[in-house]
Design an enzyme around this catalytic site. Structure first.
Site, PDB file in Angstrom:
ATOM      1  N   ASN A   1      43.686  42.048  42.707  1.00  0.00           N
ATOM      2  CA  ASN A   1      45.132  42.059  42.453  1.00  0.00           C
ATOM      3  C   ASN A   1      45.828  40.966  43.248  1.00  0.00           C
ATOM      4  O   ASN A   1      45.503  39.788  43.040  1.00  0.00           O
ATOM      5  CB  ASN A   1      45.761  43.456  42.528  1.00  0.00           C
ATOM      6  CG  ASN A   1      45.557  44.251  43.783  1.00  0.00           C
ATOM      7  OD1 ASN A   1      44.441  44.610  44.116  1.00  0.00           O
ATOM      8  ND2 ASN A   1      46.623  44.568  44.476  1.00  0.00           N
ATOM      9  N   ASP A   2      46.738  41.287  44.141  1.00  0.00           N
ATOM     10  CA  ASP A   2      47.610  40.263  44.730  1.00  0.00           C
ATOM     11  C   ASP A   2      46.867  39.049  45.309  1.00  0.00           C
ATOM     12  O   ASP A   2      45.893  39.212  46.031  1.00  0.00           O
ATOM     13  CB  ASP A   2      48.409  40.840  45.912  1.00  0.00           C
ATOM     14  CG  ASP A   2      49.094  42.148  45.611  1.00  0.00           C
ATOM     15  OD1 ASP A   2      48.954  42.659  44.492  1.00  0.00           O
ATOM     16  OD2 ASP A   2      49.764  42.665  46.516  1.00  0.00           O
ATOM     17  N   PRO A   3      47.400  37.840  45.087  1.00  0.00           N
ATOM     18  CA  PRO A   3      46.936  36.683  45.846  1.00  0.00           C
ATOM     19  C   PRO A   3      47.385  36.854  47.303  1.00  0.00           C
ATOM     20  O   PRO A   3      48.502  37.312  47.554  1.00  0.00           O
ATOM     21  CB  PRO A   3      47.656  35.505  45.192  1.00  0.00           C
ATOM     22  CG  PRO A   3      48.874  36.096  44.552  1.00  0.00           C
ATOM     23  CD  PRO A   3      48.510  37.498  44.169  1.00  0.00           C
TER      24      PRO A   3
ATOM     25  N   SER B   1      47.788  43.516  51.393  1.00  0.00           N
ATOM     26  CA  SER B   1      48.241  42.119  51.277  1.00  0.00           C
ATOM     27  C   SER B   1      48.843  41.530  52.544  1.00  0.00           C
ATOM     28  O   SER B   1      49.342  42.240  53.411  1.00  0.00           O
ATOM     29  CB  SER B   1      49.249  42.013  50.144  1.00  0.00           C
ATOM     30  OG  SER B   1      48.573  42.174  48.928  1.00  0.00           O
TER      31      SER B   1
END
Ligand SMILES: *[C@@H]1O[C@H](CO)[C@@H](O)[C@H](O)[C@H]1NC(C)=O
Ligand SMILES: *[C@@H]1O[C@H](CO)[C@@H](O)[C@H](O)[C@H]1NC(C)=O
Ligand SMILES: *[C@@H]1O[C@H](CO)[C@@H](O)[C@H](O)[C@H]1NC(C)=O
Length: 604
Positions: A57-59, A120
């Protein structure tokens, strides 16, 4: 390994070096072992970043350091679903942001302060050139408790920064008393303020379960002891909780270079900043252009008439399609700001498990402030163009009349298409109704590609089956509003797939440009990558990314068309389309080491 052609060499320079230097190259299969459905292979992206298998998912923590780009990302090493408590930081490195070498995970949930997930965060390069990662650790079961941690490279001299150490003094920021345990996360890259202290922003819901979505500022002298400012950077009552804040400076309107910004002195009141928030309630990323007041450590949006602070629907978005949790970084190599964003799957979880992977990243995009000083422009980084292989010059100066459909031969499921449309006359534009303003998506639903109009719908049909039963329409439609015009851009997925259980919404947004002043000319660039349709309208003023799962790809080819379903004629003043080569996104590291043992000069 098959020999690479010279053309491929020019494209993937580090692979070339590999071929000439090392016989022991190992590959991670680009096709996950778990794939049993043909769709799993055929929908896999060819040049949008994704790990070899599993969930992403998130960078996280993108950076350019010592000649190498790093991309970390939320990764579940155990499968193709989110797996809350098992999230690690995947880690890949590149010299060109297009071709990637995959490394071992950088952070795994193994410490008491992140035992239920390494969530993140961001990278900051400290004085002396040592990078630091700040990330959210999740502790405990159920909803868990969130804290902020720091990690450093085990060996800062390792060019790939393969191993990361989490000091035992973590967490560096415990959960504040006024924040519910599961609402405190996603530290930004740090910057130095006027007083010489480090600052980071962290998203939090302040004041209990019904608290206010806040972006808190923490300050530190030593990157270890952090103290919260009394005033948040920004709060909004419009959202239950925000995530993944991003604050960055932009150069003067119209200047495409980026600013590092996070250095004392440059964050002054004269430079405009952008605050981006990912709003959980809608899972959409919104941004505002404004001023960062570096005395008060607050963000003050600059509003225009159409934007209302506490109504997120009026904020601008990086992308009006299917992306979330974006993150930018300043790319020192090319003096530009580069944005990454996650585009999740929109089929269903069973499909993800069957195909063994889930989630792609958008192409890295250059971001800058438009000449109007109000909106951002985005464009795929120029390196993507190294993948352009066969060029198909399509229509030049061709007129597409009402109901017209022109096929562009030779372009399919892996393409880069740039078109410029010229509207002959705005006379026929339909009248705009003010209540459409807040819901362009609904307008795209009501006025899809098959609903004839005055000026438009005109644009591209991509991922189209031979019989046209399946196609994804990316198009514009122009309306008259008093003596001005309003340009609507849509990506209409209603015909994208004949399969059930696939999300097929229309996506839509207005393109903030004066089409009349532009001589009725508007551009559209669409990157087609199997299940990704990523479009940049009006020179990157409006971006829409969609995920599509056409059935025909299992045993048929995809086609590209230009269409016009408006009564007024539209000229295609230029159309360039390229077949795109496949990027090498999951090469193993001994490859890169082999590469760098060869003369470095060859690599640049
Ligand atoms: C983490 O992975 C283990 C092993 O597959 C699994 O049993 C567990 O449910 C996962 N935990 C979470 C929170 O997803
Ligand atoms: C979140 O979305 C729900 C459903 O759309 C809505 O009822 C609720 O008011 C929203 N919450 C906030 C804080 O905006
Ligand atoms: C154009 O409109 C006609 C009539 O509604 C429709 O049959 C056709 O499918 C439309 N074209 C596209 C690309 O939707």
């Amino acid at each position: 390994m098959a020999r690479l052609s010279l053309a491929a060499c020019a494209v993937a320079f580090h692979l070339c070096l590999l071929v000439s230097s090392s016989a022991s190259l190992r590959w991670l299969s680009d096709k996950p072992a778990a794939v049993t459905t043909a769709g799993g292979v055929r929908t896999r992206s060819a040049y949008h970043f994704q790990p070899a298998k599993n969930w992403q998912n998130d960078p996280n923590g993108p950076m350019y350091h010592n000649g190498v780009y790093h991309l970390f990302y939320q990764y579940n090493p155990l499968g193709a679903t989110w797996g809350t408590g098992n999230l690690s930081w995947g880690h890949s490195v590149s010299r060109d942001l297009v071709n990637w070498v995959t490394l071992d995970t950088a952070l795994d949930p193994t410490a008491p302060f992140d035992s239920n997930g390494c969530w993140s965060g961001s990278a900051t390069i400290l004085p002396g050139g040592i990078p630091a990662l700040l990330y959210t650790g999740r502790i405990g079961t159920g909803k868990g408790m969130q804290v902020q941690n720091v990690a450093f490279p085990k060996n800062p001299a390792d060019p790939l920064l393969r191993e990361w150490v989490k000091p035992a003094y973590n967490p560096v920021i415990p959960l504040p008393a006024d924040v519910p345990g599961d609402n405190f996360r996603d530290p930004t890259t740090a910057w130095v303020g006027r007083d010489g202290m480090w600052r980071i922003a962290v998203a939090a819901k302040v004041g209990g379960p019904n608290g206010i979505a806040s972006t808190l500022i923490y300050r530190s002298k030593d990157f270890r002891h952090w103290k919260r400012n009394t005033l948040p950077l920004y709060t909004s009552r419009a959202a239950g909780m925000v995530e993944c804040p991003d604050l960055f400076p932009v150069a003067e309107p119209g200047v495409e270079e980026g600013l590092l910004g996070y250095v004392s002195g440059t964050v002054s009141g004269t430079v405009r900043h952008v605050l981006k928030l990912s709003v959980m309630n809608t899972t959409q990323d919104y941004y505002m252009v404004g001023r960062y007041d570096d005395a008060a450590d607050t963000f003050v949006p600059e509003l225009d008439n159409e934007r209302i602070l506490d109504d997120f629907r009026t904020w601008r978005r990086f992308d009006y399609g299917h992306v979330y949790a974006s993150k930018s970084f300043f790319d020192m190599r090319k003096n530009r700001r580069v944005l990454w964003a996650w585009a999740s799957e929109s089929d269903n979880m069973d499909d993800d498990i069957a195909k063994g992977w889930s989630g792609v990243q958008t192409v890295p995009r250059k971001v800058w402030l438009d000449g109007d000083g109000k909106q951002l422009r985005q464009w795929p980084i120029e390196e993507i163009e190294t993948l352009r292989s066969k060029r198909v010059v399509g229509l030049l100066g061709a007129q597409v009349n009402a109901g017209g459909v022109n096929k562009i031969v030779g372009v399919g499921a892996q393409a880069d298409v740039e078109a410029i449309f010229e509207i002959s006359s705005l006379e026929e534009a339909e009248t705009f109704e003010p209540n459409w303003l807040l819901d362009p998506q609904k307008l795209c639903e009501e006025k899809g590609a098959s609903v004839p109009g005055g000026v438009g719908p005109f644009g591209l049909l991509v991922m189209a089956s031979g019989d046209m039963q399946e196609h994804t329409a990316v198009f514009f439609r122009v309306f008259r509003q008093n003596d001005k015009y309003k340009v609507l851009m849509c990506t209409d997925l209603s015909k994208s797939s004949t399969r059930d259980g696939v999300y097929k919404p229309p996506y839509g947004a207005f393109v903030d440009m004066d089409i009349e002043a532009h001589g009725g000319i508007i551009s559209l660039r669409t990157l087609v990558d199997h299940s990704v349709v990523e479009s940049f309208g009006g020179g990157g003023r409006t971006c829409i990314t969609a995920r599509v799962y056409p059935d025909h790809v299992v045993n048929g080819n995809s086609h590209l068309y230009v269409f016009n379903n408006g009564t007024g004629a539209v000229k295609v003043s230029s159309l360039d389309a390229w077949e795109m080569a496949t990027a090498t996104v999951n090469v193993l590291p001994d490859g890169l080491i082999a590469a760098s043992s060869v003369s470095r000069a060859q690599a640049y």
